[in-house]
Design a protein around this motif. Sequence first.
Motif, PDB file in Angstrom:
ATOM      1  N   GLU A  11     -23.084 -16.216 -23.337  1.00 27.58           N
ATOM      2  CA  GLU A  11     -22.709 -14.803 -23.331  1.00 27.58           C
ATOM      3  C   GLU A  11     -22.309 -14.399 -21.905  1.00 27.58           C
ATOM      4  OE1 GLU A  11     -24.738 -10.734 -25.103  1.00 27.58           O
ATOM      5  OE2 GLU A  11     -26.023 -12.208 -24.107  1.00 27.58           O
ATOM      6  N   ASN A  12     -21.294 -13.554 -21.798  1.00 25.90           N
ATOM      7  CA  ASN A  12     -20.824 -13.062 -20.491  1.00 25.90           C
ATOM      8  C   ASN A  12     -20.293 -14.173 -19.595  1.00 25.90           C
ATOM      9  OD1 ASN A  12     -21.634 -10.420 -21.211  1.00 25.90           O
ATOM     10  ND2 ASN A  12     -23.677 -10.763 -20.402  1.00 25.90           N
ATOM     11  N   PHE A  13     -19.746 -15.218 -20.207  1.00 32.04           N
ATOM     12  CA  PHE A  13     -19.239 -16.357 -19.437  1.00 32.04           C
ATOM     13  C   PHE A  13     -18.162 -15.955 -18.440  1.00 32.04           C
ATOM     14  CE2 PHE A  13     -16.494 -15.710 -22.980  1.00 32.04           C
ATOM     15  CZ  PHE A  13     -15.226 -16.018 -22.538  1.00 32.04           C
ATOM     16  N   SER A  14     -17.292 -15.016 -18.822  1.00 33.60           N
ATOM     17  CA  SER A  14     -16.143 -14.671 -17.968  1.00 33.60           C
ATOM     18  C   SER A  14     -16.450 -13.564 -16.975  1.00 33.60           C
ATOM     19  CB  SER A  14     -14.939 -14.269 -18.826  1.00 33.60           C
ATOM     20  OG  SER A  14     -15.207 -13.078 -19.550  1.00 33.60           O
ATOM     21  N   PHE A  15     -17.516 -12.784 -17.247  1.00 34.17           N
ATOM     22  CA  PHE A  15     -17.823 -11.647 -16.359  1.00 34.17           C
ATOM     23  C   PHE A  15     -19.224 -11.141 -16.648  1.00 34.17           C
ATOM     24  CE2 PHE A  15     -17.712  -7.221 -14.941  1.00 34.17           C
ATOM     25  CZ  PHE A  15     -17.041  -7.317 -13.734  1.00 34.17           C
ATOM     26  N   MET A  16     -19.989 -10.932 -15.579  1.00 35.15           N
ATOM     27  CA  MET A  16     -21.309 -10.311 -15.678  1.00 35.15           C
ATOM     28  C   MET A  16     -21.320  -9.108 -14.736  1.00 35.15           C
ATOM     29  SD  MET A  16     -24.455 -10.498 -17.006  1.00 35.15           S
ATOM     30  CE  MET A  16     -24.943 -12.176 -17.414  1.00 35.15           C
ATOM     31  N   GLY A  17     -21.236  -7.922 -15.299  1.00 33.72           N
ATOM     32  CA  GLY A  17     -21.177  -6.721 -14.477  1.00 33.72           C
ATOM     33  C   GLY A  17     -22.437  -6.520 -13.652  1.00 33.72           C
ATOM     34  N   ALA A  18     -22.245  -6.035 -12.421  1.00 30.08           N
ATOM     35  CA  ALA A  18     -23.383  -5.748 -11.551  1.00 30.08           C
ATOM     36  C   ALA A  18     -23.700  -4.259 -11.517  1.00 30.08           C
ATOM     37  CB  ALA A  18     -23.089  -6.243 -10.132  1.00 30.08           C
ATOM     38  N   ALA A  61     -13.881 -16.288  -9.929  1.00 33.80           N
ATOM     39  CA  ALA A  61     -14.950 -17.236  -9.617  1.00 33.80           C
ATOM     40  C   ALA A  61     -15.539 -17.835 -10.894  1.00 33.80           C
ATOM     41  CB  ALA A  61     -16.045 -16.539  -8.804  1.00 33.80           C
ATOM     42  N   ASN A  62     -15.740 -17.017 -11.908  1.00 35.16           N
ATOM     43  CA  ASN A  62     -16.294 -17.514 -13.171  1.00 35.16           C
ATOM     44  C   ASN A  62     -15.325 -18.471 -13.862  1.00 35.16           C
ATOM     45  OD1 ASN A  62     -18.614 -15.923 -12.830  1.00 35.16           O
ATOM     46  ND2 ASN A  62     -17.672 -14.183 -13.872  1.00 35.16           N
ATOM     47  N   PHE A  63     -14.031 -18.149 -13.805  1.00 33.35           N
ATOM     48  CA  PHE A  63     -13.051 -19.044 -14.434  1.00 33.35           C
ATOM     49  C   PHE A  63     -13.011 -20.387 -13.711  1.00 33.35           C
ATOM     50  CE2 PHE A  63      -8.750 -20.785 -14.975  1.00 33.35           C
ATOM     51  CZ  PHE A  63      -8.753 -20.924 -16.365  1.00 33.35           C
ATOM     52  N   THR A  64     -13.143 -20.369 -12.405  1.00 34.22           N
ATOM     53  CA  THR A  64     -13.172 -21.610 -11.632  1.00 34.22           C
ATOM     54  C   THR A  64     -14.357 -22.477 -12.059  1.00 34.22           C
ATOM     55  OG1 THR A  64     -12.083 -20.570  -9.729  1.00 34.22           O
ATOM     56  CG2 THR A  64     -13.344 -22.586  -9.308  1.00 34.22           C
ATOM     57  N   THR A  65     -15.519 -21.836 -12.236  1.00 33.31           N
ATOM     58  CA  THR A  65     -16.704 -22.556 -12.700  1.00 33.31           C
ATOM     59  C   THR A  65     -16.482 -23.126 -14.098  1.00 33.31           C
ATOM     60  OG1 THR A  65     -18.192 -21.172 -11.378  1.00 33.31           O
ATOM     61  CG2 THR A  65     -19.163 -22.348 -13.250  1.00 33.31           C
ATOM     62  N   ALA A 106     -23.686 -27.733 -24.343  1.00 32.65           N
ATOM     63  CA  ALA A 106     -24.158 -26.364 -24.150  1.00 32.65           C
ATOM     64  C   ALA A 106     -24.179 -26.076 -22.655  1.00 32.65           C
ATOM     65  CB  ALA A 106     -25.548 -26.183 -24.744  1.00 32.65           C
ATOM     66  N   VAL A 107     -23.346 -25.153 -22.232  1.00 35.24           N
ATOM     67  CA  VAL A 107     -23.186 -24.842 -20.807  1.00 35.24           C
ATOM     68  C   VAL A 107     -24.326 -23.962 -20.299  1.00 35.24           C
ATOM     69  CG1 VAL A 107     -21.803 -23.455 -19.193  1.00 35.24           C
ATOM     70  CG2 VAL A 107     -20.692 -25.123 -20.705  1.00 35.24           C
ATOM     71  N   GLN A 108     -24.720 -24.213 -19.066  1.00 34.36           N
ATOM     72  CA  GLN A 108     -25.602 -23.311 -18.327  1.00 34.36           C
ATOM     73  C   GLN A 108     -24.868 -22.907 -17.052  1.00 34.36           C
ATOM     74  OE1 GLN A 108     -29.845 -23.728 -18.742  1.00 34.36           O
ATOM     75  NE2 GLN A 108     -29.996 -24.130 -16.548  1.00 34.36           N
ATOM     76  N   MET A 109     -24.790 -21.604 -16.795  1.00 35.32           N
ATOM     77  CA  MET A 109     -24.051 -21.125 -15.628  1.00 35.32           C
ATOM     78  C   MET A 109     -24.603 -19.782 -15.172  1.00 35.32           C
ATOM     79  SD  MET A 109     -20.449 -19.959 -17.501  1.00 35.32           S
ATOM     80  CE  MET A 109     -19.681 -19.375 -15.972  1.00 35.32           C
ATOM     81  N   THR A 110     -24.168 -19.357 -13.996  1.00 31.16           N
ATOM     82  CA  THR A 110     -24.585 -18.065 -13.453  1.00 31.16           C
ATOM     83  C   THR A 110     -23.342 -17.218 -13.212  1.00 31.16           C
ATOM     84  OG1 THR A 110     -26.369 -19.229 -12.296  1.00 31.16           O
ATOM     85  CG2 THR A 110     -25.987 -16.921 -11.689  1.00 31.16           C
ATOM     86  N   LEU A 168     -13.450 -24.857 -27.675  1.00 35.92           N
ATOM     87  CA  LEU A 168     -14.321 -24.042 -26.839  1.00 35.92           C
ATOM     88  C   LEU A 168     -14.936 -22.910 -27.651  1.00 35.92           C
ATOM     89  CD1 LEU A 168     -12.194 -23.624 -23.565  1.00 35.92           C
ATOM     90  CD2 LEU A 168     -13.981 -25.322 -24.030  1.00 35.92           C
ATOM     91  N   SER A 169     -16.244 -22.764 -27.519  1.00 31.83           N
ATOM     92  CA  SER A 169     -16.955 -21.603 -28.044  1.00 31.83           C
ATOM     93  C   SER A 169     -17.224 -20.689 -26.854  1.00 31.83           C
ATOM     94  CB  SER A 169     -18.273 -22.041 -28.696  1.00 31.83           C
ATOM     95  OG  SER A 169     -19.160 -20.954 -28.807  1.00 31.83           O
ATOM     96  N   LEU A 170     -16.625 -19.504 -26.885  1.00 29.61           N
ATOM     97  CA  LEU A 170     -16.717 -18.556 -25.775  1.00 29.61           C
ATOM     98  C   LEU A 170     -17.604 -17.398 -26.224  1.00 29.61           C
ATOM     99  CD1 LEU A 170     -12.931 -18.576 -24.778  1.00 29.61           C
ATOM    100  CD2 LEU A 170     -14.781 -19.952 -23.795  1.00 29.61           C
ATOM    101  N   GLY A 171     -18.867 -17.483 -25.868  1.00 31.53           N
ATOM    102  CA  GLY A 171     -19.839 -16.569 -26.450  1.00 31.53           C
ATOM    103  C   GLY A 171     -20.064 -15.310 -25.650  1.00 31.53           C
TER     104      GLY A 171
END
Length: 274
Positions: free
Chosen positions: A46-53, A22-26, A11-15, A84-87
């Motif tokens: 959720e929002n693994f690939s992009f988190m809008g600001a 940048a998110n794909f690199t992480t 279970a991944v934890q990320m920001t 991969l589960s991409l939530g």
Amino acid sequence: MATSRTFKVGAVQMTSINDLHANFTTCSSLVKEAVAAGVNLLCFPENFSFMGAKLGESLEIAEMLDGPIMQQYRSLARDHHIWLSLGGFQEKGPDDKHLCNTHVLLDEAGNIISTYRKIHLFDVDVPGGMVYKESDFTTPGDNIVVVESPFGRLGLTVCYDLRFPELYQELRFQHLAQVLLVPSAFTRVTGEAHWEILLRARAIETQCYVIAPTQAGWHDTKRESFGDALVIDPWGTVIARLPDRLSTGIAIAEIDLSMLDSVRMKMPISEHSS
């Protein structure tokens, strides 16, 4: 499809931030870490690939599932031979003003095995926090999804779904789920109060494993997520955790479907439910 009895999950934890590259690199780095640890199924939040600001940013980058963003993640699964589960992917919606919050499941060859579009949208004025209105730009899904996999029957959900136990009851008793995936981006206020309690409740009442990857920390100057990536067994015991203070990493656990069978046999609630 024959299922393994024992396997490793992460279970991944990320920001995530509002930067696709940048998110794909992480994510790429985390996949490599997971493979080195012997993980068979890696679950992203959720929002693994992009988190809008800013308002509208997620709509601007939303794309179809055959678009270049998802192709990158499909290649990642294929190149590293991992499920991969991409939530919570920003899938282009029915019109220019809406997207779908879509949970995408990839196999080790990078094939899209299944998709689930988030049913319960987060329209909440968080006490002491921000006001969220996900329905302003998101079209809800209407299909409950369980997928047969080498790791058992996987029930797909997303974040706010967690507060609706009837969904999980249906996943278990009508669709025979064994492992529940709950990728999330909980707010700090709601996460500190309810995250672990709700997840353990869902595990106990369904007698399923629960894998709960999460966002963590500040994504921009306004939005903060509560991190506490968890894997929980069918008895409700937390068997892996990545504490909130760690913004990036993987909670890794071994899942044993024989243990799940044992719990269900000793307390046969499926025979007692109406």
